[in-house]
Design an enzyme around this catalytic site. Structure first.
Site, mmCIF file in Angstrom:
data_model
loop_
_atom_site.group_PDB
_atom_site.id
_atom_site.type_symbol
_atom_site.label_atom_id
_atom_site.label_comp_id
_atom_site.label_asym_id
_atom_site.label_seq_id
_atom_site.Cartn_x
_atom_site.Cartn_y
_atom_site.Cartn_z
ATOM 1 N N ASN A 193 70.074 66.360 24.075
ATOM 2 C CA ASN A 193 68.868 66.721 23.323
ATOM 3 C C ASN A 193 67.913 67.381 24.302
ATOM 4 O O ASN A 193 68.169 67.424 25.501
ATOM 5 C CB ASN A 193 68.236 65.482 22.659
ATOM 6 C CG ASN A 193 67.839 64.438 23.677
ATOM 7 O OD1 ASN A 193 67.052 64.700 24.588
ATOM 8 N ND2 ASN A 193 68.435 63.267 23.566
ATOM 9 N N SER A 232 76.736 69.536 18.155
ATOM 10 C CA SER A 232 75.883 69.465 16.953
ATOM 11 C C SER A 232 76.555 68.899 15.714
ATOM 12 O O SER A 232 75.890 68.763 14.678
ATOM 13 C CB SER A 232 75.298 70.854 16.599
ATOM 14 O OG SER A 232 74.207 71.166 17.434
ATOM 15 N N ILE A 255 86.079 62.943 26.058
ATOM 16 C CA ILE A 255 85.679 63.927 27.077
ATOM 17 C C ILE A 255 85.213 63.256 28.366
ATOM 18 O O ILE A 255 85.258 63.874 29.441
ATOM 19 C CB ILE A 255 84.604 64.883 26.526
ATOM 20 C CG1 ILE A 255 84.570 66.190 27.352
ATOM 21 C CG2 ILE A 255 83.224 64.223 26.472
ATOM 22 C CD1 ILE A 255 83.800 67.313 26.692
ATOM 23 N N ASP A 286 76.565 62.162 24.320
ATOM 24 C CA ASP A 286 75.518 62.117 25.362
ATOM 25 C C ASP A 286 75.476 60.711 25.971
ATOM 26 O O ASP A 286 75.521 60.533 27.199
ATOM 27 C CB ASP A 286 74.171 62.463 24.704
ATOM 28 C CG ASP A 286 73.076 62.794 25.710
ATOM 29 O OD1 ASP A 286 71.919 62.966 25.270
ATOM 30 O OD2 ASP A 286 73.363 62.881 26.917
ATOM 31 N N TYR A 309 73.524 65.524 14.891
ATOM 32 C CA TYR A 309 72.740 66.701 14.470
ATOM 33 C C TYR A 309 73.221 67.306 13.157
ATOM 34 O O TYR A 309 72.637 68.277 12.674
ATOM 35 C CB TYR A 309 72.697 67.742 15.587
ATOM 36 C CG TYR A 309 71.662 67.434 16.670
ATOM 37 C CD1 TYR A 309 70.848 66.298 16.580
ATOM 38 C CD2 TYR A 309 71.490 68.252 17.762
ATOM 39 C CE1 TYR A 309 69.913 65.999 17.561
ATOM 40 C CE2 TYR A 309 70.545 67.981 18.755
ATOM 41 C CZ TYR A 309 69.758 66.835 18.637
ATOM 42 O OH TYR A 309 68.828 66.563 19.607
HETATM 43 N N1 APR Z 1 84.398 62.547 23.640
HETATM 44 C C1 APR Z 1 84.440 63.673 22.888
HETATM 45 N N2 APR Z 1 83.668 63.863 21.798
HETATM 46 C C2 APR Z 1 82.844 62.858 21.447
HETATM 47 C C3 APR Z 1 82.749 61.641 22.175
HETATM 48 C C4 APR Z 1 83.576 61.513 23.311
HETATM 49 N N3 APR Z 1 83.557 60.411 24.079
HETATM 50 N N4 APR Z 1 81.828 60.842 21.547
HETATM 51 C C5 APR Z 1 81.391 61.519 20.469
HETATM 52 N N5 APR Z 1 82.003 62.727 20.406
HETATM 53 C C6 APR Z 1 81.866 63.785 19.408
HETATM 54 C C7 APR Z 1 81.366 63.389 18.042
HETATM 55 O O1 APR Z 1 82.421 62.795 17.291
HETATM 56 C C8 APR Z 1 80.980 64.760 17.505
HETATM 57 O O2 APR Z 1 82.130 65.430 17.000
HETATM 58 O O3 APR Z 1 80.888 64.695 19.874
HETATM 59 C C9 APR Z 1 80.492 65.497 18.768
HETATM 60 C C10 APR Z 1 78.980 65.686 18.833
HETATM 61 O O4 APR Z 1 78.353 64.544 18.246
HETATM 62 P P1 APR Z 1 77.035 63.873 18.921
HETATM 63 O O5 APR Z 1 77.423 63.220 20.186
HETATM 64 O O6 APR Z 1 76.392 63.046 17.854
HETATM 65 O O7 APR Z 1 76.122 65.118 19.307
HETATM 66 P P2 APR Z 1 75.221 66.070 18.378
HETATM 67 O O8 APR Z 1 75.673 66.085 16.967
HETATM 68 O O9 APR Z 1 75.151 67.356 19.140
HETATM 69 O O10 APR Z 1 73.792 65.351 18.402
HETATM 70 C C11 APR Z 1 73.091 65.350 19.619
HETATM 71 O O11 APR Z 1 72.769 63.003 19.554
HETATM 72 O O12 APR Z 1 73.514 61.610 21.204
HETATM 73 C C12 APR Z 1 72.403 62.273 20.731
HETATM 74 O O13 APR Z 1 71.090 62.699 22.686
HETATM 75 C C13 APR Z 1 71.900 63.298 21.709
HETATM 76 O O14 APR Z 1 69.912 63.701 20.461
HETATM 77 C C14 APR Z 1 71.183 64.223 20.783
HETATM 78 C C15 APR Z 1 72.071 64.247 19.555
#
Ligand code: APR
Length: 178
Positions: A24, A117, A11, A34, A121
Site C-alpha cells: 500500500n 490488486s 511467493i 504484503d 484491493y
Molecule cells: N504468495 C503469492 N500470492 C499471494 C500470497 C503469497 N504468499 N498471499 C496472498 N497472495 C495473493 C492473493 O491471493 C491475491 O491473489 O496476492 C494477490 C494480491 O492480494 P493482496 O495481498 O490482498 O494484495 P492487493 O489486493 O494488492 O491489496 C493490497 O492489501 O495486504 C494489504 O498492505 C496491503 O493495503 C495493501 C492491500
C-alpha cells in the site's frame, strides 16, 4: 528458458533475484501477500521501508529481501478497484512496468510477481490478468532484462484466470512463432 510463466505457489519461498510486493502507499506492511512478505523477510524489511517514505500507486520502490531467499523486494501499491472507471487498468499496468524497469535498472535477471490488486484491493482477476500480461509482455519485448518473469499465483483459481488470459491474448502469437 521460458521468459514468462504462470505458477501456483507461495511467493515468499521464491528464489528469484526479486519478488514484487502488492503493497500500500505507506509501504509499512499490511495483510495479504504484503503481510506474508514482511513476516518472511523479518523486521529489517519494515525498517528499510520506513526510510522510503511511502510510494504512490503505480510506482515501485526497491529494498533488499533480508531473510527472504529473494535478494530484493519491489514494493508497488496497486490501484483499489472502484468499478473500472477511475484509471485502474492504467495504474495496474504501471505497477508491473515500474517493477520491471526497476529490476532492469539494478541488473536483476529474474522477477516473480504476485497477482497485484486482486485480493484486498478487489480488482477482478479476470480483468486484471490481461492488463498484467500485456504490461509484462510489452516490457519484455522491448528490454533484455529481466530474462525471466513469473506470475506466482496463490491459488489454482487465480492461475486459471492468468492462463485463460494468456491463451486468449498470447498463445496464438507464440504458436505463430513456432
Ligand atoms: N504468495 C503469492 N500470492 C499471494 C500470497 C503469497 N504468499 N498471499 C496472498 N497472495 C495473493 C492473493 O491471493 C491475491 O491473489 O496476492 C494477490 C494480491 O492480494 P493482496 O495481498 O490482498 O494484495 P492487493 O489486493 O494488492 O491489496 C493490497 O492489501 O495486504 C494489504 O498492505 C496491503 O493495503 C495493501 C492491500
Amino acid at each position: 528458458m521460458e521468459r514468462f510463466s504462470i505458477l501456483v505457489g507461495d511467493i515468499t519461498l521464491s528464489d528469484a533475484e526479486a519478488i514484487a510486493n502488492a503493497a500500500n502507499t505507506t509501504l509499512l506492511g499490511g495483510s495479504g501477500v504484503d503481510g506474508a512478505i514482511h513476516r518472511a523477510a523479518g523486521p529489517e524489511l519494515l525498517e528499510a521501508c520506513r526510510r522510503l517514505g511511502g510510494c504512490p500507486t503505480g510506482e515501485a520502490r526497491i529494498t533488499k529481501g533480508f531473510r527472504l531467499r529473494a535478494g530484493h523486494v519491489l514494493h508497488t501499491p496497486g490501484p483499489i478497484w472502484r468499478g473500472g472507471g477511475e484509471g485502474e487498468a492504467a495504474l495496474l499496468a504501471s505497477c508491473y512496468r515500474s517493477c520491471l524497469a526497476l529490476a532492469a535498472e539494478h541488473g536483476l535477471r529474474t522477477v516473480d510477481f504476485p497477482s497485484i490488486s486482486t485480493g484486498v484491493y478487489g480488482y477482478p482477476v479476470s480483468l486484471a490478468a490481461p492488463v498484467a500480461l500485456r504490461a509484462i509482455m510489452g516490457f519484455l519485448e522491448d528490454n533484455p532484462l529481466p530474462e525471466r518473469v513469473r506470475m506466482i499465483c496463490h491459488t489454482e483459481e487465480t492461475a486459471a484466470a492468468y492462463r485463460q488470459a494468456w491463451n486468449m491474448w498470447f498463445a496464438g502469437e507464440a504458436s505463430e512463432k513456432l
